[in-house]
Design an enzyme around this catalytic site. Structure first.
Site, mmCIF file in Angstrom:
data_model
loop_
_atom_site.group_PDB
_atom_site.id
_atom_site.type_symbol
_atom_site.label_atom_id
_atom_site.label_comp_id
_atom_site.label_asym_id
_atom_site.label_seq_id
_atom_site.Cartn_x
_atom_site.Cartn_y
_atom_site.Cartn_z
ATOM 1 N N ASN A 7 -7.043 10.667 5.957
ATOM 2 C CA ASN A 7 -6.358 9.720 5.563
ATOM 3 C C ASN A 7 -6.656 9.617 4.127
ATOM 4 O OD1 ASN A 7 -5.445 7.106 4.965
ATOM 5 N ND2 ASN A 7 -6.163 6.016 6.876
ATOM 6 N N ARG A 88 -2.392 11.515 7.517
ATOM 7 C CA ARG A 88 -1.664 10.118 7.314
ATOM 8 C C ARG A 88 -0.658 10.299 6.149
ATOM 9 N NH1 ARG A 88 -3.221 4.840 5.073
ATOM 10 N NH2 ARG A 88 -1.393 3.489 5.465
ATOM 11 N N HIS A 177 2.348 0.984 7.766
ATOM 12 C CA HIS A 177 1.207 0.661 8.746
ATOM 13 C C HIS A 177 1.680 0.942 10.257
ATOM 14 C CE1 HIS A 177 -0.634 -2.811 5.826
ATOM 15 N NE2 HIS A 177 -1.160 -1.500 5.785
ATOM 16 N N ARG A 238 -1.670 -7.321 -3.870
ATOM 17 C CA ARG A 238 -0.172 -7.388 -3.719
ATOM 18 C C ARG A 238 0.388 -8.843 -3.529
ATOM 19 N NH1 ARG A 238 0.467 -2.376 0.202
ATOM 20 N NH2 ARG A 238 -1.649 -1.779 -0.103
ATOM 21 N N GLU A 381 -6.223 3.863 13.670
ATOM 22 C CA GLU A 381 -5.300 4.848 12.997
ATOM 23 C C GLU A 381 -5.759 6.365 13.239
ATOM 24 O OE1 GLU A 381 -5.421 2.284 9.408
ATOM 25 O OE2 GLU A 381 -3.363 2.414 9.231
#
Ligand code: ADP
Length: 396
Positions: A7, A88, A177, A238, A381
């Site tokens: 990832n 990913r 996501h 963000r 994940e």
């Protein structure tokens, strides 16, 4: 022998190795690099052993992937090759709607997609190249953050902008996501002992990046992130949603360039921008607890935006069976969960304070008679990617 999952982000690469059909990681860790001036670090976690941290000289994603592969092999004490390597990939664009084996034509397409996701896809591409060099002939699989949202209803996917933008420039809501949201939807059904087909869920993935999604019958029907992972909820650095008029105003009246604005919205906004303290939720919470006014405001905005998303998605779903909290903040901050659920009784959400405070993991923390359930799920994940890789390799 087993599946290696990589990832790759802009300053770290997480790796997880799964034996055959295992659910738990047998060798995992992370390579962190923060530019030439800061020492890079290799973190290794072996099942049942304390974490090991050592300095390393990886300064970019390619070095990091090579180091991760060698580290896992050393820990496994083997020269054998991996069954497959899963990556990913943040952005699949319109072309990649589901996980797929990586081949040269796909790599070229992913290279083109870097234009849509300049901050996100290029590091993963470097990791793919490095993994090919390190482990030639081992199948590699791309698992996309966008796939779970590839079939959003048109009313959620299309922006009300000139149609031309959609047709010519591929402007639409992609959502991100997705690997985490898909995992949480499946796990929520397991925890509740219900058929996923009967569930209306709002999943809140709250890490450094934050997003919420509306999931009906196991299918995503809306999400807060958009054309880029900058949209929606407030995040660590963000901004999430802002009035687009602000951007043109700053450009025209104050001479800010597109680069400056992009940098500010991605790296100097969110919890960091409002609090002025940190992008890390824990640090902002500490400052707020000691009376720091802007830190307190940052936490208020953060929770308010999640609350609004839950309300909006409950309307989109036509009702709500459960809300899921996942990722760093969602899984660990009882105060954030309490603050978000405060005032949502009208949606049937009644949080049990004792269950909320007891460090829940994969548990239901609503009161017994709460009409809608509140779940804390440790998102996986890595496992979701390993499952996708196993599925594709078995099909080949
Ligand atoms: P990433 O998106 O990089 O995977 P994580 O899911 O690890 O990030 O989430 C990182 C965020 O989780 C940080 O803001 C961190 O402060 C927050 N976090 C981690 N542990 C806790 C905790 N115990 N309480 C509150 N926030 C926490």
């Amino acid at each position: 022998m087993g599946i290696l999952v990589l990832n790759t982000g802009s300053s770290s690469l997480k790796f997880s190795f799964f034996d055959d059909q295992a659910v738990e990681v047998s060798v995992g860790g992370e390579v962190d690099w923060h530019g030439q001036d800061h020492p890079s670090e290799l973190i290794v976690r072996l099942a049942g052993q304390p974490e090991r941290r050592t300095p390393c000289d990886a300064h970019e994603p390619g070095d990091a992937a090579g180091l991760a592969i060698r580290t896992v092999k050393e820990a496994l004490d083997t020269d054998r090759k991996f069954t497959a390597i899963g990556h990913r990939i943040v952005h699949g664009g319109s072309r990649f709607r589901q996980s797929a084996r990586i081949d040269p034509s796909m790599e070229a397409e992913l290279g083109h997609l870097a234009e849509l996701a300049p901050l996100h896809n290029p590091p993963a591409l470097k990791a793919i190249e490095a993994a090919e060099a390190e482990e030639p002939g081992v199948p590699q699989v791309a698992v996309f953050d966008t796939s779970f949202f590839a079939n959003l209803p048109r009313s959620a996917a299309i922006y009300p902008t000139p149609w031309e933008w959609h047709e010519k420039f591929s402007i639409r809501r992609y959502g991100f996501h997705g690997i985490s949201h898909a995992y949480c939807a499946g796990r929520a059904a397991e925890i509740l002992g219900r058929d996923p087909a009967d569930l209306r869920l709002v999943v809140c993935h709250l890490g450094n990046g934050c997003s919420a999604s509306a999931i009906r019958g196991g299918v995503a029907i809306d999400t807060t992130m958009g054309f880029t992972p900058l949209a929606g909820l407030m995040m660590g650095t963000r901004s999430g949603d802002v009035d687009p008029g602000i951007l043109t105003y700053l450009m025209e009246e104050h001479g800010l360039t597109a680069d400056k604005i992009e940098d500010a919205l991605n790296h100097a906004s969110g919890l960091l921008g409002v609090s002025g303290v940190s992008a890390d939720y824990r640090k902002v919470e500490e400052a707020a607890n000691s009376g720091h006014d802007r830190a307190r405001l940052a936490l208020e905005i953060y929770a308010a935006r999640i609350r609004s998303a839950i309300g909006a998605f409950a309307a989109t779903l036509g009702g709500l069976d459960a809300v899921v909290f996942a990722a760093g903040v969602g899984e660990n901050s009882a105060t954030l969960r309490a603050s978000v659920c405060d005032g949502l009784d009208f949606l049937g959400l009644r949080l049990d304070p004792a269950r909320n405070a007891a460090r829940p993991r994969d548990l239901d923390i609503a009161e017994d008679d709460s009409p809608a359930r509140i779940l804390v799920i440790h998102t996986r994940e890595d496992l979701m990617i390993a499952r996708e890789v196993r599925r594709l390799v078995a099909m080949a």
